[in-house]
Design a protein around this motif. Structure first.
Motif, short mmCIF file in Angstrom:
data_model
loop_
_atom_site.label_atom_id
_atom_site.label_comp_id
_atom_site.label_asym_id
_atom_site.label_seq_id
_atom_site.Cartn_x
_atom_site.Cartn_y
_atom_site.Cartn_z
N UNK A 142 -14.88 18.44 -25.35
CA UNK A 142 -15.55 17.96 -24.15
C UNK A 142 -14.62 17.05 -23.35
N UNK A 143 -13.99 16.10 -24.03
CA UNK A 143 -13.06 15.20 -23.34
C UNK A 143 -11.89 15.97 -22.76
N UNK A 144 -11.33 16.89 -23.55
CA UNK A 144 -10.17 17.65 -23.09
C UNK A 144 -10.48 18.54 -21.90
N UNK A 145 -11.59 19.27 -21.95
CA UNK A 145 -11.94 20.18 -20.85
C UNK A 145 -12.24 19.41 -19.57
N UNK A 146 -13.02 18.33 -19.69
CA UNK A 146 -13.36 17.54 -18.50
C UNK A 146 -12.11 16.89 -17.91
N UNK A 147 -11.29 16.28 -18.76
CA UNK A 147 -10.06 15.65 -18.28
C UNK A 147 -9.10 16.64 -17.67
#
Length: 362
Positions: free
Chosen positions: A16-21
Motif C-alpha cells: 500500500x505504501x509503495x504503490x501510493x508513494x
C-alpha cells in the motif's frame, strides 16, 4: 472455477505504501501542470500561448494513451518491470526538461515523462483494484493526492520565483527519484493471480476505440483553447463553443452512473455505449454553442440571487442524499440545455445582425 473475489489477495501494508508513494512521485508534475506551464512561459517569453499550451496537450495525451493501452495488457506483464521502466521514463523526462534549450525539446521531454506517468497510473490502479482491501487503499491514495495537492502549490511558486523553470523541474526530478525507494517496498507475485488475469482481461475493441477517441478529442479541444481559436466567443461570454471537457467527462460517466441505479443498458449494448462516448467526444470539438456559467455573479441582497443560492443549497443536499439520481438528472438537464443554448445563440446573433444593419442605414 473459483470466483475472482475468492481469489483476491489482501494488499499488505508495504505494498500500500509503495504503490501510493510510487504513483504520487510519478505524478507530481501533471498534478500541478498549470504552475509548470507558467514557469515554462516565463522561461521562453518569445513563445505564444498556443505553443506553450501544446506542452500540456501532448503530456496529457501521452499520459492518457499510455495508461489506456497498458491497462489492457497489464495483467499479462510483470508489473515490477513496468514500474521500473516507467519510473526511468518519468525521471528522464523531468531531467531533460531542466536542460531543455528550446520549447520543442520541452515538448519531447514532457511526452517521455507522460508515457511513464501513464504507465504507472494504469499499473498501480490495476494492482490496487485486484486486492480485497482495494477500496481502503484507494481511499488512502485519495488522501495522499489531497496532501500533495496542497503542499506542491504552496512550495512550487517559491521555487519558480527564485529558480524559474529549472527549479520547478529539478523539484519534480528529485521527487521522481523516490519512485525507486517505493518500488523497493513493493513485493508482487504475479503467478498467484494467473486465474484472475485470464478472467479480468477485457477484449472489447469498440470500448478501447471509443475511449482513445474521446481522449484524443479532449486533447484537441485543449489545443484549440490554447491557440485561442474561440476568441470570437469573447463577444458572447455566456457561451462556450462546444461542450467543455469537464462537462464531457461527466456525460461520459452517465452510463456508469445509470448502472449504479440498476440500469444495465451500457453493459448489455457495449457498441451503443461506445458510440455514445464517441458522440460526446465529437461535441467537445464541435462548434455547437453551450451555456457558460463563468460570468455569473451573485449578490445576496437581491431576492433573485438569493433564490439561486437556496436552489444550489438544495442541490447539494440532494447530491449528498441521492447522489446517483441527482447526477443523472444533472446530466439529463445539461443535454436538454444544448438545444436551448443553440436557440439563444441564434437569437443573439440575429439581434446583433439587425443592430449592425440599422447602424449602417443611419
Amino acid at each position: 472455477m473459483s470466483s475472482p473475489v475468492g481469489l483476491q489477495q489482501k494488499i499488505p501494508l508495504n505494498n500500500q505504501i509503495g504503490l501510493i508513494g510510487l504513483l504520487l512521485c510519478a505524478f507530481s508534475s501533471p498534478l500541478i501542470m498549470p504552475l509548470n506551464i507558467i514557469a515554462i512561459s516565463e522561461k521562453f517569453i518569445e513563445a505564444t500561448n498556443g505553443q506553450v499550451g501544446l506542452i500540456a496537450t501532448f503530456e496529457t495525451l501521452f499520459i492518457s494513451i499510455s495508461s489506456i493501452i497498458l491497462s489492457r495488457f497489464v495483467n499479462k506483464i510483470n508489473r515490477k518491470k513496468i514500474f521500473f521502466i516507467a519510473s526511468l521514463f518519468v525521471m528522464s523526462g523531468n531531467f531533460l526538461t531542466i536542460f531543455a534549450p528550446e520549447l520543442n525539446f520541452v515538448i519531447i521531454s514532457r511526452m517521455i515523462a507522460g508515457l511513464g506517468s501513464g504507465a504507472i497510473v494504469a499499473t498501480v490502479v490495476a494492482t490496487i483494484a485486484r486486492g480485497s482491501n482495494g477500496q481502503m487503499t484507494f481511499a488512502l491514495l485519495n488522501s495522499g493526492v489531497g496532501v500533495m495537492g496542497i503542499m506542491l502549490p504552496f512550495l512550487l511558486p517559491i521555487i519558480i520565483a527564485s529558480n524559474g523553470m529549472e527549479g520547478a523541474y529539478s523539484l519534480h526530478f528529485l521527487i521522481s527519484l523516490f519512485t525507486f525507494f517505493f518500488l523497493y517496498l513493493i513485493t508482487l507475485d504475479d503467478s498467484k493471480n494467473d486465474e484472475i488475469n485470464s478472467m479480468e482481461s477485457y477484449k472489447g475493441a469498440s470500448g478501447w476505440i471509443a475511449i482513445l477517441t474521446f481522449i484524443v478529442l479532449s486533447c484537441l479541444r485543449l489545443a484549440r483553447f490554447n491557440v485561442d481559436v474561440d476568441s470570437k466567443n469573447k463577444k458572447y461570454p455566456n457561451f462556450f463553443t462546444g461542450v467543455p471537457t469537464p462537462a464531457g467527462a461527466g456525460l461520459v460517466l452517465l452510463p456508469l452512473i445509470h448502472s449504479f441505479l440498476g440500469f444495465t443498458w451500457a453493459f448489455e449494448t457495449p457498441n451503443l455505449t461506445s458510440a455514445y462516448v464517441i458522440l460526446i467526444g465529437l461535441f467537445l470539438v464541435s462548434k455547437v454553442p453551450t451555456f457558460s456559467g463563468k460570468h455569473i455573479r451573485f449578490q445576496i441582497k437581491k431576492f433573485r440571487d438569493l433564490k439561486i443560492i437556496l436552489s444550489l443549497a438544495i442541490l447539494i443536499i440532494c447530491l449528498i442524499n441521492s447522489p446517483w439520481i441527482s447526477l443523472s438528472l444533472i446530466g439529463l438537464i445539461y443535454i436538454l440545455s444544448i438545444p436551448l443554448a443553440i436557440k439563444a445563440w441564434s437569437d443573439i446573433n440575429d439581434i446583433d445582425k439587425n443592430s449592425s444593419d440599422s447602424s449602417l442605414e443611419i
